[in-house]
Scaffold this active site. Structure first.
Site, PDB file in Angstrom:
ATOM      1  CG  ASP A  33      -0.217   0.031   2.524  1.00  0.00           C
ATOM      2  OD1 ASP A  33       1.026  -0.172   2.513  1.00  0.00           O
ATOM      3  OD2 ASP A  33      -0.863   0.249   3.566  1.00  0.00           O
ATOM      4  CG  HIS A 236      25.216  11.182 -11.844  1.00  0.00           C
ATOM      5  ND1 HIS A 236      24.492  10.934 -12.974  1.00  0.00           N
ATOM      6  CD2 HIS A 236      25.402  12.522 -11.821  1.00  0.00           C
ATOM      7  CE1 HIS A 236      24.267  12.069 -13.631  1.00  0.00           C
ATOM      8  NE2 HIS A 236      24.814  13.053 -12.948  1.00  0.00           N
ATOM      9  CG  ASP A 253      26.231  18.346  -7.904  1.00  0.00           C
ATOM     10  OD1 ASP A 253      25.324  19.184  -7.694  1.00  0.00           O
ATOM     11  OD2 ASP A 253      26.508  17.938  -9.047  1.00  0.00           O
ATOM     12  CG  ASP A 264      22.426  21.599  -9.888  1.00  0.00           C
ATOM     13  OD1 ASP A 264      23.146  21.075  -9.027  1.00  0.00           O
ATOM     14  OD2 ASP A 264      22.381  21.208 -11.070  1.00  0.00           O
ATOM     15  CG  HIS A 336      30.386  17.234 -16.538  1.00  0.00           C
ATOM     16  ND1 HIS A 336      30.229  18.591 -16.402  1.00  0.00           N
ATOM     17  CD2 HIS A 336      31.262  16.860 -15.569  1.00  0.00           C
ATOM     18  CE1 HIS A 336      30.959  19.014 -15.384  1.00  0.00           C
ATOM     19  NE2 HIS A 336      31.601  17.988 -14.863  1.00  0.00           N
ATOM     20  CG  HIS A 340      21.878  21.561 -16.156  1.00  0.00           C
ATOM     21  ND1 HIS A 340      20.909  21.917 -15.248  1.00  0.00           N
ATOM     22  CD2 HIS A 340      22.919  21.090 -15.420  1.00  0.00           C
ATOM     23  CE1 HIS A 340      21.335  21.652 -14.022  1.00  0.00           C
ATOM     24  NE2 HIS A 340      22.559  21.165 -14.092  1.00  0.00           N
ATOM     25  CG  HIS A 347      19.587  17.843 -15.358  1.00  0.00           C
ATOM     26  ND1 HIS A 347      20.152  16.606 -15.482  1.00  0.00           N
ATOM     27  CD2 HIS A 347      20.445  18.544 -14.571  1.00  0.00           C
ATOM     28  CE1 HIS A 347      21.295  16.563 -14.809  1.00  0.00           C
ATOM     29  NE2 HIS A 347      21.487  17.727 -14.246  1.00  0.00           N
ATOM     30  CD  GLU A 365      26.690  21.355 -13.605  1.00  0.00           C
ATOM     31  OE1 GLU A 365      27.076  20.471 -12.822  1.00  0.00           O
ATOM     32  OE2 GLU A 365      25.504  21.454 -13.961  1.00  0.00           O
ATOM     33  CE1 TYR A 369      34.252  16.032 -11.398  1.00  0.00           C
ATOM     34  CE2 TYR A 369      34.438  16.404 -13.765  1.00  0.00           C
ATOM     35  CZ  TYR A 369      33.832  16.678 -12.555  1.00  0.00           C
ATOM     36  OH  TYR A 369      32.818  17.602 -12.502  1.00  0.00           O
ATOM     37  NE  ARG A 378      29.663  18.684 -10.383  1.00  0.00           N
ATOM     38  CZ  ARG A 378      29.892  17.396 -10.130  1.00  0.00           C
ATOM     39  NH1 ARG A 378      30.886  16.771 -10.746  1.00  0.00           N
ATOM     40  NH2 ARG A 378      29.171  16.728  -9.267  1.00  0.00           N
ATOM     41  CD  GLU A 380      25.768  22.714 -10.462  1.00  0.00           C
ATOM     42  OE1 GLU A 380      25.976  21.840  -9.607  1.00  0.00           O
ATOM     43  OE2 GLU A 380      24.910  22.603 -11.347  1.00  0.00           O
TER      44      GLU A 380
END
Ligand SMILES: [Mn+2]
Length: 411
Positions: A33, A236, A253, A264, A336, A340, A347, A365, A369, A378, A380
């Site tokens: 449920d 990620h 992040d 962000d 990357h 964005h 995003h 950003e 790495y 990073r 951002e």
């Protein structure tokens, strides 16, 4: 917020003799449920200010004029006992600005009436699908059902029209985003105040998220990434279970959602309170790229062009550090995009080929790495595109290495 103007703008773009049917949606089932936390269709929220389940917005464009109708569930004292107060007709009217509010129980009959009595040619639904392999969203499933039942009516996609509108934020949306960013700032200060070697990454995450709720936001805008050392190189990384070792960097992040609007932000901090010489060198390169993007972002550009600007700075820096010999090798350390759109989605909706314009909110950003040095950095920020450039909405969140070290030394 001026939901009426947004609906008008959609009506203006709709074909003659057409209808828009947009559902807020239903909660997604998990198991037994249990249901996922409900998120209303973002276009529905954008056009009505309402974000409860089982509501329907209908816009009608005809030669007799335009009509906006909203269907909501009739409040039921028994249901309210269990799951909380429902939206009343008066509340729905005052929030959305739609006078014609009806109950969902009457929706099908009224739709049949409209379809039977008018020369309706086109019906719009939100037909967005993220990946072909995904099951259809609620609105797409309804569109498919409608198309099967009414082969004579053209079904068209609302998504590009709504997405294009959502790409330019109005003053109210900017203010809500700024509030989300301000909470992010205060919550990050909490992390900086408490960060020390030996701490678990999830403890840094907890210190951030505690403040996010404490300061009245809805919650994080996406799963917080807290990666120390080599984990900072994983784009990620979300497990956040490792220990923040002395001498490493912690990459955070994260973001905040406030009345639907997202921040962000990424910051990278030395766990011990002081950058090593090598860490600082890499940090300075990323910071330079971050500043260069903000210095050049302006209306008429694309995020792809911003990424080229960013890559140039990162490439030059990596060559000076001796990490790469050839420009094309930068992909080994930066893989990357730099930017964005940001809004109701982290995003946020982006229509291919639409350039930056005043009111666009985008991220900035850059990152590097470097697995072999266990350095992932990073930085951002969130930018608002203005008439002649941009404003860094997150300018107050400290990022200069000296400022970070001073803050941590004086805590
Ligand atoms: Mn981002």
């Amino acid at each position: 917020m001026n939901f009426e103007a947004r609906r008008q703008s959609i009506l203006n773009q709709m074909a003659e003799n057409s209808l828009l049917i947009l559902y807020s949606g239903t909660p997604i089932h998990i198991s037994a449920d249990a249901y996922h936390h409900f998120e209303a269709n973002k276009h529905f929220y954008y056009l009505t200010g309402l974000r409860r389940e089982n509501m329907i917005l209908v816009l009608r464009k005809s030669e007799n004029g335009n009509q906006s109708m909203l269907y909501i569930e009739k409040s039921d004292p028994n249901a309210e006992r269990w799951t909380g107060k429902m939206v009343t007709v008066e509340e729905a009217k005052s929030i959305s600005g739609i006078d014609d509010v009806r109950f969902t129980a009457s929706f099908q009959a009224q739709l049949d009436y409209l379809l039977g009595s008018s020369t309706l040619s086109t019906c719009y639904f939100d037909c967005y699908r993220h990946q072909q392999s995904d099951l259809p969203d609620y609105n797409l499933a309804k569109a498919q059902q409608f198309a099967a039942e009414h082969p004579g009516i053209t079904v068209r996609n609302l998504w590009p029209m709504a997405a294009k509108l959502r790409m330019q934020k109005d003053e109210d949306e900017v203010a809500l985003t700024e509030h989300a960013i301000d909470i992010t700032d205060k919550a990050l200060q909490r992390v900086l105040t408490t960060l020390e070697p030996g701490m678990k990454e999830y403890q840094a995450q907890a210190n951030f998220e505690h403040m996010v709720h404490y300061l009245g936001a809805e919650g994080p805008s996406f799963p917080t990434i807290a990666g120390s050392g080599k984990n900072g190189c994983m784009l990620h990384y979300e497990t956040n279970r490792d220990t923040c070792q002395d001498g490493t960097l912690l990459l955070l992040d994260l973001g905040v959602r406030y009345q639907g609007y997202c921040s962000d932000i990424t910051r990278t901090y030395p766990v011990s309170g002081k950058f090593s010489e090598r860490q600082r060198k890499v940090y300075e390169i990323v910071l330079k790229a971050n500043k260069e993007v903000a210095a050049q972002a302006k209306p008429g550009m694309t995020t792809k062009e911003l990424n080229e600007i960013c890559k140039k700075v990162l490439t030059q820096g990596c060559m000076e550090l001796g990490l790469i010999d050839k420009e094309e090798d930068i992909g080994k350390y930066y893989m990357h995009g730099v930017s964005h759109h940001l809004g109701l989605d982290v995003h946020d909706v982006t229509v291919e080929g639409v350039k930056l314009a005043p009111g666009s909110i985008i991220t900035d950003e850059p990152g590097l790495y470097i697995d072999e040095w266990e350095i992932g950095i990073r930085i951002e920020d969130d930018l608002l595109i203005t008439e002649d450039g941009c404003r860094v909405l997150s300018a107050a969140i400290i990022k200069e290495p000296d400022e970070i070290e001073a803050f941590m030394a004086n805590r």
